[in-house]
Design a protein around this motif. Structure first.
Motif, PDB file in Angstrom:
ATOM      1  N   THR A  37      39.944  31.218  31.349  1.00 37.17           N
ATOM      2  CA  THR A  37      40.528  31.950  32.481  1.00 37.17           C
ATOM      3  C   THR A  37      39.644  31.807  33.715  1.00 37.17           C
ATOM      4  OG1 THR A  37      41.492  33.554  30.937  1.00 37.17           O
ATOM      5  CG2 THR A  37      41.365  34.216  33.240  1.00 37.17           C
ATOM      6  N   PHE A  38      38.335  31.917  33.526  1.00 35.91           N
ATOM      7  CA  PHE A  38      37.398  31.782  34.639  1.00 35.91           C
ATOM      8  C   PHE A  38      37.487  30.382  35.245  1.00 35.91           C
ATOM      9  CE2 PHE A  38      33.111  30.686  36.214  1.00 35.91           C
ATOM     10  CZ  PHE A  38      33.020  31.608  37.249  1.00 35.91           C
ATOM     11  N   THR A  39      37.560  29.366  34.393  1.00 35.61           N
ATOM     12  CA  THR A  39      37.646  27.981  34.862  1.00 35.61           C
ATOM     13  C   THR A  39      38.935  27.760  35.656  1.00 35.61           C
ATOM     14  OG1 THR A  39      36.412  27.297  32.899  1.00 35.61           O
ATOM     15  CG2 THR A  39      37.546  25.565  34.115  1.00 35.61           C
ATOM     16  N   GLU A  40      40.039  28.276  35.155  1.00 34.40           N
ATOM     17  CA  GLU A  40      41.315  28.147  35.856  1.00 34.40           C
ATOM     18  C   GLU A  40      41.261  28.823  37.221  1.00 34.40           C
ATOM     19  OE1 GLU A  40      44.587  29.581  33.508  1.00 34.40           O
ATOM     20  OE2 GLU A  40      44.062  28.316  31.808  1.00 34.40           O
ATOM     21  N   MET A  41      40.685  30.008  37.289  1.00 33.20           N
ATOM     22  CA  MET A  41      40.595  30.731  38.562  1.00 33.20           C
ATOM     23  C   MET A  41      39.714  29.960  39.550  1.00 33.20           C
ATOM     24  SD  MET A  41      40.337  34.682  37.231  1.00 33.20           S
ATOM     25  CE  MET A  41      39.696  35.253  38.761  1.00 33.20           C
ATOM     26  N   LYS A  42      38.625  29.375  39.045  1.00 34.76           N
ATOM     27  CA  LYS A  42      37.715  28.614  39.900  1.00 34.76           C
ATOM     28  C   LYS A  42      38.418  27.380  40.464  1.00 34.76           C
ATOM     29  CE  LYS A  42      33.181  26.430  39.774  1.00 34.76           C
ATOM     30  NZ  LYS A  42      32.060  26.050  38.949  1.00 34.76           N
ATOM     31  N   ALA A  82      41.657  26.925  40.867  1.00 37.32           N
ATOM     32  CA  ALA A  82      42.693  27.343  41.812  1.00 37.32           C
ATOM     33  C   ALA A  82      42.081  27.728  43.132  1.00 37.32           C
ATOM     34  CB  ALA A  82      43.473  28.542  41.232  1.00 37.32           C
ATOM     35  N   ALA A  83      40.925  28.365  43.105  1.00 38.96           N
ATOM     36  CA  ALA A  83      40.264  28.746  44.373  1.00 38.96           C
ATOM     37  C   ALA A  83      39.774  27.506  45.107  1.00 38.96           C
ATOM     38  CB  ALA A  83      39.094  29.681  44.066  1.00 38.96           C
ATOM     39  N   GLU A  84      39.258  26.509  44.378  1.00 37.62           N
ATOM     40  CA  GLU A  84      38.774  25.289  45.019  1.00 37.62           C
ATOM     41  C   GLU A  84      39.913  24.522  45.674  1.00 37.62           C
ATOM     42  OE1 GLU A  84      36.709  23.150  41.957  1.00 37.62           O
ATOM     43  OE2 GLU A  84      34.928  24.380  42.128  1.00 37.62           O
ATOM     44  N   GLU A  85      41.077  24.524  45.048  1.00 34.01           N
ATOM     45  CA  GLU A  85      42.225  23.824  45.618  1.00 34.01           C
ATOM     46  C   GLU A  85      42.710  24.493  46.900  1.00 34.01           C
ATOM     47  OE1 GLU A  85      45.211  23.611  42.607  1.00 34.01           O
ATOM     48  OE2 GLU A  85      44.037  22.278  41.329  1.00 34.01           O
ATOM     49  N   LYS A  86      42.639  25.811  46.951  1.00 35.37           N
ATOM     50  CA  LYS A  86      43.161  26.554  48.114  1.00 35.37           C
ATOM     51  C   LYS A  86      42.137  26.641  49.228  1.00 35.37           C
ATOM     52  CE  LYS A  86      46.409  29.394  45.567  1.00 35.37           C
ATOM     53  NZ  LYS A  86      46.801  30.721  45.172  1.00 35.37           N
ATOM     54  N   CYS A  87      40.877  26.598  48.897  1.00 35.60           N
ATOM     55  CA  CYS A  87      39.840  26.785  49.910  1.00 35.60           C
ATOM     56  C   CYS A  87      39.121  25.455  50.158  1.00 35.60           C
ATOM     57  CB  CYS A  87      38.849  27.846  49.447  1.00 35.60           C
ATOM     58  SG  CYS A  87      37.545  28.193  50.654  1.00 35.60           S
ATOM     59  N   SER A  88      39.070  25.018  51.385  1.00 39.22           N
ATOM     60  CA  SER A  88      38.436  23.742  51.680  1.00 39.22           C
ATOM     61  C   SER A  88      36.926  23.873  51.814  1.00 39.22           C
ATOM     62  CB  SER A  88      39.026  23.166  52.990  1.00 39.22           C
ATOM     63  OG  SER A  88      38.771  24.073  54.049  1.00 39.22           O
TER      64      SER A  88
END
Length: 160
Positions: A145-150, A152-158
């Motif tokens: 879950t932590f890896t997935e959240m990380k 997803a955040a990397e994809e949305k935040c440049s």
């Protein structure tokens, strides 16, 4: 009651021509009186009709009680599973009277279920659930879950 049934049967047997060989068949006009048509006196017929009405009332009362009992079971299940209430069930329970309860064997099952649920809801029940958990599986799920959240955040935040 037995006399009424006996007289009705004997009259029906006579009408079939099985009563005795020496009786002559005479065609009569159908009587307009229902008591005579049934082969009874007026008093016997009235008593018979009264008995029929009483038996029907008893059957209707028993049927209403059964419907109310089923409604109680449905209400209990709706409460247990937190389903919406039904006004039809409430109406049937009111029609059945105040003495409608769950059947004994069903009441025992309900009491057992409530005891088990209370045990699960208690702190000791929760502690037992924690002891039964597989910690390795729990760690793997948390890491995934932590890896997935990380990601997803990397994809949305440049910036990351």
């Amino acid at each position: 009651m037995a006399f009424i049934v006996k007289s009705m049967l004997s009259n029906q047997v006579k009408n079939l021509g099985l009563g005795g060989g020496n009786e002559e068949k005479t065609e009569e006009a159908t009587p307009t009186d229902p008591a005579k048509a049934a082969g009874m006196t007026r008093e016997e017929y009235e008593e018979y009709q009264k008995q029929l009405i009483e038996e029907k009332m008893e059957r209707d009362a028993a049927f209403t009680q059964k419907k109310a009992g089923r409604a109680v079971v449905r209400v209990h299940l709706r409460e247990k599973y937190r389903l919406p209430k039904s006004e039809m069930d409430e109406t049937q329970i009111q029609m059945g009277g105040d003495d409608v309860d769950l059947p004994e064997d069903l009441q025992k099952m309900v009491d057992e279920d409530q005891g088990e649920e209370e045990e699960k809801d208690s702190i000791l029940g929760q502690l037992q659930n924690i002891q039964n958990m597989d910690l390795d599986t729990l760690k793997e799920k948390a890491q995934a879950t932590f890896t997935e959240m990380k990601q997803a955040a990397e994809e949305k935040c440049s910036v990351m």
